[in-house]
Design a protein around this motif. Structure first.
Motif, PDB file in Angstrom:
ATOM      1  N   MET B   1       0.826  -1.208   0.000  1.00  0.00           N
ATOM      2  CA  MET B   1       0.000   0.000   0.000  1.00  0.00           C
ATOM      3  C   MET B   1       0.864   1.264   0.000  1.00  0.00           C
ATOM      4  O   MET B   1       0.600   2.222  -0.705  1.00  0.00           O
ATOM      5  N   ILE B   2       1.937   1.226   0.767  1.00  0.00           N
ATOM      6  CA  ILE B   2       2.825   2.385   0.829  1.00  0.00           C
ATOM      7  C   ILE B   2       3.793   2.351  -0.348  1.00  0.00           C
ATOM      8  O   ILE B   2       4.476   1.367  -0.572  1.00  0.00           O
ATOM      9  N   SER B   3       3.863   3.453  -1.076  1.00  0.00           N
ATOM     10  CA  SER B   3       4.831   3.533  -2.163  1.00  0.00           C
ATOM     11  C   SER B   3       6.242   3.610  -1.580  1.00  0.00           C
ATOM     12  O   SER B   3       6.451   4.127  -0.487  1.00  0.00           O
ATOM     13  N   ASN B 187       1.126  19.464   6.351  1.00  0.00           N
ATOM     14  CA  ASN B 187      -0.045  18.598   6.550  1.00  0.00           C
ATOM     15  C   ASN B 187       0.197  17.241   5.896  1.00  0.00           C
ATOM     16  O   ASN B 187       0.554  17.171   4.721  1.00  0.00           O
ATOM     17  N   VAL B 188      -0.008  16.179   6.661  1.00  0.00           N
ATOM     18  CA  VAL B 188       0.281  14.829   6.189  1.00  0.00           C
ATOM     19  C   VAL B 188      -1.015  14.018   6.155  1.00  0.00           C
ATOM     20  O   VAL B 188      -1.865  14.159   7.030  1.00  0.00           O
ATOM     21  N   TYR B 189      -1.161  13.170   5.143  1.00  0.00           N
ATOM     22  CA  TYR B 189      -2.326  12.292   5.027  1.00  0.00           C
ATOM     23  C   TYR B 189      -1.839  10.942   4.528  1.00  0.00           C
ATOM     24  O   TYR B 189      -0.696  10.798   4.085  1.00  0.00           O
ATOM     25  N   GLY B 190      -2.732   9.949   4.584  1.00  0.00           N
ATOM     26  CA  GLY B 190      -2.383   8.632   4.051  1.00  0.00           C
ATOM     27  C   GLY B 190      -2.850   7.524   4.968  1.00  0.00           C
ATOM     28  O   GLY B 190      -3.558   7.761   5.954  1.00  0.00           O
ATOM     29  N   PRO B 191      -2.437   6.284   4.655  1.00  0.00           N
ATOM     30  CA  PRO B 191      -2.848   5.126   5.441  1.00  0.00           C
ATOM     31  C   PRO B 191      -2.465   5.225   6.915  1.00  0.00           C
ATOM     32  O   PRO B 191      -1.431   5.792   7.257  1.00  0.00           O
ATOM     33  N   ARG B 192      -3.295   4.618   7.754  1.00  0.00           N
ATOM     34  CA  ARG B 192      -3.083   4.467   9.201  1.00  0.00           C
ATOM     35  C   ARG B 192      -3.258   5.761   9.994  1.00  0.00           C
ATOM     36  O   ARG B 192      -2.873   5.848  11.156  1.00  0.00           O
ATOM     37  N   GLN B 193      -3.840   6.768   9.371  1.00  0.00           N
ATOM     38  CA  GLN B 193      -4.165   7.981  10.122  1.00  0.00           C
ATOM     39  C   GLN B 193      -5.494   7.757  10.840  1.00  0.00           C
ATOM     40  O   GLN B 193      -6.416   7.147  10.295  1.00  0.00           O
ATOM     41  N   ARG B 194      -5.582   8.274  12.057  1.00  0.00           N
ATOM     42  CA  ARG B 194      -6.854   8.162  12.775  1.00  0.00           C
ATOM     43  C   ARG B 194      -7.862   9.094  12.111  1.00  0.00           C
ATOM     44  O   ARG B 194      -7.679  10.309  12.092  1.00  0.00           O
ATOM     45  N   LEU B 195      -8.929   8.521  11.577  1.00  0.00           N
ATOM     46  CA  LEU B 195      -9.902   9.328  10.833  1.00  0.00           C
ATOM     47  C   LEU B 195     -11.012   9.868  11.724  1.00  0.00           C
ATOM     48  O   LEU B 195     -11.714  10.802  11.342  1.00  0.00           O
ATOM     49  N   THR B 196     -11.200   9.266  12.898  1.00  0.00           N
ATOM     50  CA  THR B 196     -12.433   9.520  13.643  1.00  0.00           C
ATOM     51  C   THR B 196     -12.326  10.676  14.621  1.00  0.00           C
ATOM     52  O   THR B 196     -13.280  10.948  15.347  1.00  0.00           O
ATOM     53  N   SER B 197     -11.191  11.366  14.653  1.00  0.00           N
ATOM     54  CA  SER B 197     -11.071  12.552  15.493  1.00  0.00           C
ATOM     55  C   SER B 197     -11.191  13.789  14.618  1.00  0.00           C
ATOM     56  O   SER B 197     -10.726  13.810  13.477  1.00  0.00           O
ATOM     57  N   ASP B 198     -11.824  14.811  15.147  1.00  0.00           N
ATOM     58  CA  ASP B 198     -11.876  16.091  14.420  1.00  0.00           C
ATOM     59  C   ASP B 198     -10.734  17.005  14.834  1.00  0.00           C
ATOM     60  O   ASP B 198     -10.673  18.165  14.429  1.00  0.00           O
ATOM     61  N   ARG B 209     -15.279  12.016   6.031  1.00  0.00           N
ATOM     62  CA  ARG B 209     -16.629  12.448   5.649  1.00  0.00           C
ATOM     63  C   ARG B 209     -16.953  11.995   4.226  1.00  0.00           C
ATOM     64  O   ARG B 209     -18.067  11.536   3.952  1.00  0.00           O
ATOM     65  N   ALA B 210     -15.971  12.112   3.353  1.00  0.00           N
ATOM     66  CA  ALA B 210     -16.219  11.698   1.967  1.00  0.00           C
ATOM     67  C   ALA B 210     -16.433  10.189   1.881  1.00  0.00           C
ATOM     68  O   ALA B 210     -17.333   9.717   1.173  1.00  0.00           O
ATOM     69  N   LEU B 211     -15.627   9.427   2.617  1.00  0.00           N
ATOM     70  CA  LEU B 211     -15.790   7.968   2.609  1.00  0.00           C
ATOM     71  C   LEU B 211     -17.165   7.558   3.112  1.00  0.00           C
ATOM     72  O   LEU B 211     -17.749   6.572   2.647  1.00  0.00           O
ATOM     73  N   LEU B 212     -17.697   8.312   4.065  1.00  0.00           N
ATOM     74  CA  LEU B 212     -19.007   7.993   4.638  1.00  0.00           C
ATOM     75  C   LEU B 212     -20.143   8.654   3.857  1.00  0.00           C
ATOM     76  O   LEU B 212     -21.308   8.527   4.238  1.00  0.00           O
ATOM     77  N   GLY B 213     -19.815   9.365   2.780  1.00  0.00           N
ATOM     78  CA  GLY B 213     -20.844  10.050   2.005  1.00  0.00           C
ATOM     79  C   GLY B 213     -21.411  11.274   2.699  1.00  0.00           C
ATOM     80  O   GLY B 213     -22.484  11.766   2.335  1.00  0.00           O
ATOM     81  N   GLU B 214     -20.696  11.759   3.709  1.00  0.00           N
ATOM     82  CA  GLU B 214     -21.152  12.962   4.422  1.00  0.00           C
ATOM     83  C   GLU B 214     -20.584  14.210   3.751  1.00  0.00           C
ATOM     84  O   GLU B 214     -19.585  14.158   3.033  1.00  0.00           O
ATOM     85  N   THR B 215     -21.217  15.340   4.025  1.00  0.00           N
ATOM     86  CA  THR B 215     -20.774  16.595   3.441  1.00  0.00           C
ATOM     87  C   THR B 215     -19.475  17.066   4.102  1.00  0.00           C
ATOM     88  O   THR B 215     -19.374  17.100   5.330  1.00  0.00           O
ATOM     89  N   ILE B 216     -18.479  17.423   3.288  1.00  0.00           N
ATOM     90  CA  ILE B 216     -17.251  18.029   3.804  1.00  0.00           C
ATOM     91  C   ILE B 216     -17.535  19.493   4.095  1.00  0.00           C
ATOM     92  O   ILE B 216     -18.032  20.218   3.225  1.00  0.00           O
ATOM     93  N   ARG B 217     -17.242  19.923   5.297  1.00  0.00           N
ATOM     94  CA  ARG B 217     -17.445  21.329   5.659  1.00  0.00           C
ATOM     95  C   ARG B 217     -16.107  22.037   5.714  1.00  0.00           C
ATOM     96  O   ARG B 217     -15.209  21.627   6.459  1.00  0.00           O
ATOM     97  N   CYS B 323      -8.024   3.989  -1.353  1.00  0.00           N
ATOM     98  CA  CYS B 323      -7.907   2.541  -1.560  1.00  0.00           C
ATOM     99  C   CYS B 323      -7.609   1.827  -0.245  1.00  0.00           C
ATOM    100  O   CYS B 323      -8.215   0.812   0.078  1.00  0.00           O
ATOM    101  N   PHE B 324      -6.683   2.406   0.550  1.00  0.00           N
ATOM    102  CA  PHE B 324      -6.334   1.794   1.837  1.00  0.00           C
ATOM    103  C   PHE B 324      -7.553   1.715   2.760  1.00  0.00           C
ATOM    104  O   PHE B 324      -7.852   0.664   3.334  1.00  0.00           O
ATOM    105  N   TYR B 325      -8.279   2.815   2.898  1.00  0.00           N
ATOM    106  CA  TYR B 325      -9.388   2.824   3.863  1.00  0.00           C
ATOM    107  C   TYR B 325     -10.579   2.015   3.360  1.00  0.00           C
ATOM    108  O   TYR B 325     -11.319   1.439   4.156  1.00  0.00           O
ATOM    109  N   ARG B 326     -10.771   1.945   2.024  1.00  0.00           N
ATOM    110  CA  ARG B 326     -11.804   1.045   1.494  1.00  0.00           C
ATOM    111  C   ARG B 326     -11.487  -0.404   1.864  1.00  0.00           C
ATOM    112  O   ARG B 326     -12.379  -1.198   2.149  1.00  0.00           O
ATOM    113  N   GLY B 327     -10.192  -0.733   1.893  1.00  0.00           N
ATOM    114  CA  GLY B 327      -9.796  -2.098   2.207  1.00  0.00           C
ATOM    115  C   GLY B 327      -9.738  -2.364   3.701  1.00  0.00           C
ATOM    116  O   GLY B 327      -9.588  -3.506   4.131  1.00  0.00           O
ATOM    117  N   ASP B 328      -9.822  -1.335   4.517  1.00  0.00           N
ATOM    118  CA  ASP B 328      -9.740  -1.511   5.979  1.00  0.00           C
ATOM    119  C   ASP B 328     -10.725  -0.546   6.646  1.00  0.00           C
ATOM    120  O   ASP B 328     -10.335   0.438   7.269  1.00  0.00           O
TER     121      ASP B 328
END
Lengths: 335, 335
Positions: B1-3, B187-198, B209-217, B323-328
């Motif tokens: 998954m990681i390049s 700003n860093v993004y990618g696999p294994r980041q905690r998504l559930t904190s704001d 939000r996008a993965l869950l189909g929610e509106t990005i604010r 792709c990573f989060y769809r798979g996990d």
């Protein structure tokens, strides 16, 4: 004993209530004397950390309230409640001590200031705050003189922690509207400085040794240059920094003239008529590893914005200082 | 998954022993995966602070030793003893949390690092150290892009504390010869980041939000610009920073291309096929008061000195991340 700062740069403090943290120390007690002389009601907070310069003797004879506490302690809330101005001068100043116990320096110069600012935010968020920082935050800088937009690369933990403390004041100004100013002070000398510690900078050590007729020892070749301020000029800068236009600003506070350490030592020897003289000695490891080389403060910002500049020459300043300690020999051998 | 990072900028870690503090977190666990893949023996120190991003799941299946402790604790001595390289990535990253509990941020990002460096000095002073700092140390800067000699004016306690932590590493390098490097990450993004904190930056929130189909604010008008790095590029920079020539240096680590938040949100919506779309909302007070405006990192120093530059476009990076989060999907709703 203390010369009056330039009255054009000094606010009127009559009838105000001022808090001075570190008010039993060297600079703090000189601020307390100036404020009392201007008719302010003064409250002091001082932890009297043994290795620091705080001493009740520094405010002997003044009608002031004193809380013996660290600025991070809960009891401070009652002291700052209702104050108009807070001179936040508490902290640890020894560079070498900061390398022996880094966490202690970070606690005293940064963490406790965060606690203090939180207390102020809760109890008295509109109090005017003037914080004492240091030119040590810059570290070793090639291009002299050094202005405020020079990137800071502190060489010791004290410089790191003082910079954090200063920046915390700016964060609380920006985020919460608390009216804070911070002054980056150069080497300061004058009355009420603790002379008997070797950890508080070269000036008190030079002055003590010359007063006692002992040899002044300069580390290295003596060509290193510094600008030095008599504490009366620092008091003037701290009072001037309470101006509205200073809110949210950081200012260098130094002297327009710099001198080599050999020149400064020779001046002190001459003015004390010391027979001990001066000798050059090799750098001790613990000092050399954090030495910043020559440093000359660029103080144009505070001149341009607040009208402050140093008024006392080093010749007059050392003369005043020697006169003070001759008249109060306790400082050379405190019990 | 990681390049794979650019191999020309990566040291050989086969047979080495590496410590990764914060190794169960987002960036830390990606470093651990990279090191294990290169044949290193890896020891992790992680305090698993509940609000942070650390999770044992991030290193599931890897043969690594894990010490559950803060980096300031005594037990860390045994972990760093004998290590060749220490990736010191532990810390608190939330800007808003730093304003709610300033002392906690100062403890985690500065005071505990002083304790950690003291432990290293005592146990293993020759270990190569790479520390993760942040572009948040700069605060709001008018002139873009921002290079390393720009004076730091952090706008939140997190920026203050991270700068202190970074500078402590430089002090220990200068004063004690400990071979340290610090990287100021954008700003860093990618696999294994905690998504559930704001609380961990806008990128994981947008992606969740996008993965869950929610509106990005988006706070404000969406014109604010940032450069963003896929974590594989950050891993490449951290490994490249172990080069001998990087000792005693601080490097910006960012992407040569910046984008508006509206562009970034639109890209994430497109790549997730989210039906939630994007809306602009007024700034919440707690975010606006510490907002730094647009920021574009100048990363020329690390390119010139270490040969590192970002390899992954934001388009490829977001595709990889989705792709990573769809798979996990666990990362979208951890237990």
């Amino acid at each position: 004993m203390i010369s009056q700062p330039d009255p054009t740069s000094v606010q009127d403090f009559a009838g105000t209530t001022c808090v001075v943290t570190g008010g039993l120390g060297f600079i703090g007690s000189n601020v307390v004397h100036a404020l009392v002389g201007r008719g302010a009601t003064v409250r002091i907070v001082d932890a009297l950390v043994p290795s620091h310069g705080g001493n009740l003797r520094n405010v002997a004879g003044l009608a002031v309230d004193v809380l013996h506490a660290g600025i991070g302690e809960a009891a401070v809330a009652d002291v700052v409640d209702g104050a108009d101005v807070v001179f936040n001068l508490a902290g640890q100043v020894s560079h070498t001590a900061s390398m022996v116990d880094p966490q202690q320096d970070l606690r005293l110069n940064a963490l406790d200031h965060a606690g203090f600012l939180e207390t102020l935010r809760r109890v008295n968020p509109n109090a005017r705050i003037v914080h004492a920082s240091t030119r040590q935050v810059y570290g070793r800088v090639e291009r002299q003189p050094v202005d405020e937009e020079t990137a800071a690369h502190p060489l010791d933990v004290n410089g790191v922690a003082k910079l954090a403390g200063e920046q915390l004041h700016m964060v609380y100004n920006h985020a919460f509207g608390m009216p804070a100013t911070s002054l980056r002070l150069t080497n300061v000398y004058g009355p009420r400085q603790r002379l008997t510690s070797d950890e508080l900078g070269f000036l008190p050590v030079f002055i003590r040794r010359a007063l006692l007729g002992e040899t002044i020892r300069i580390f290295g070749d003596g060509t290193q240059r510094r600008d030095c301020l008599h504490v009366s000029d620092v008091v003037g800068a701290l009072l001037a920094a309470t101006a509205d236009t200073a809110v949210g600003r950081v200012y260098n506070v130094g002297h327009p003239l710099d001198h080599s350490l050999a020149e400064i030592a020779a001046l002190i020897v001459a003015q004390t008529s010391s027979t001990g003289g001066v000798e050059l000695v090799p750098w001790p490891d613990d000092h050399q590893r954090i030495d910043i080389g020559s440093f000359h403060t660029d103080s144009h910002r505070i001149l341009d914005e607040l009208g402050w500049s140093a008024q006392m020459s080093i010749e007059d300043g050392i003369a005043d200082t020697v006169c003070f300690y001759r008249g109060d020999p306790w400082y050379q051998s405190p019990t």
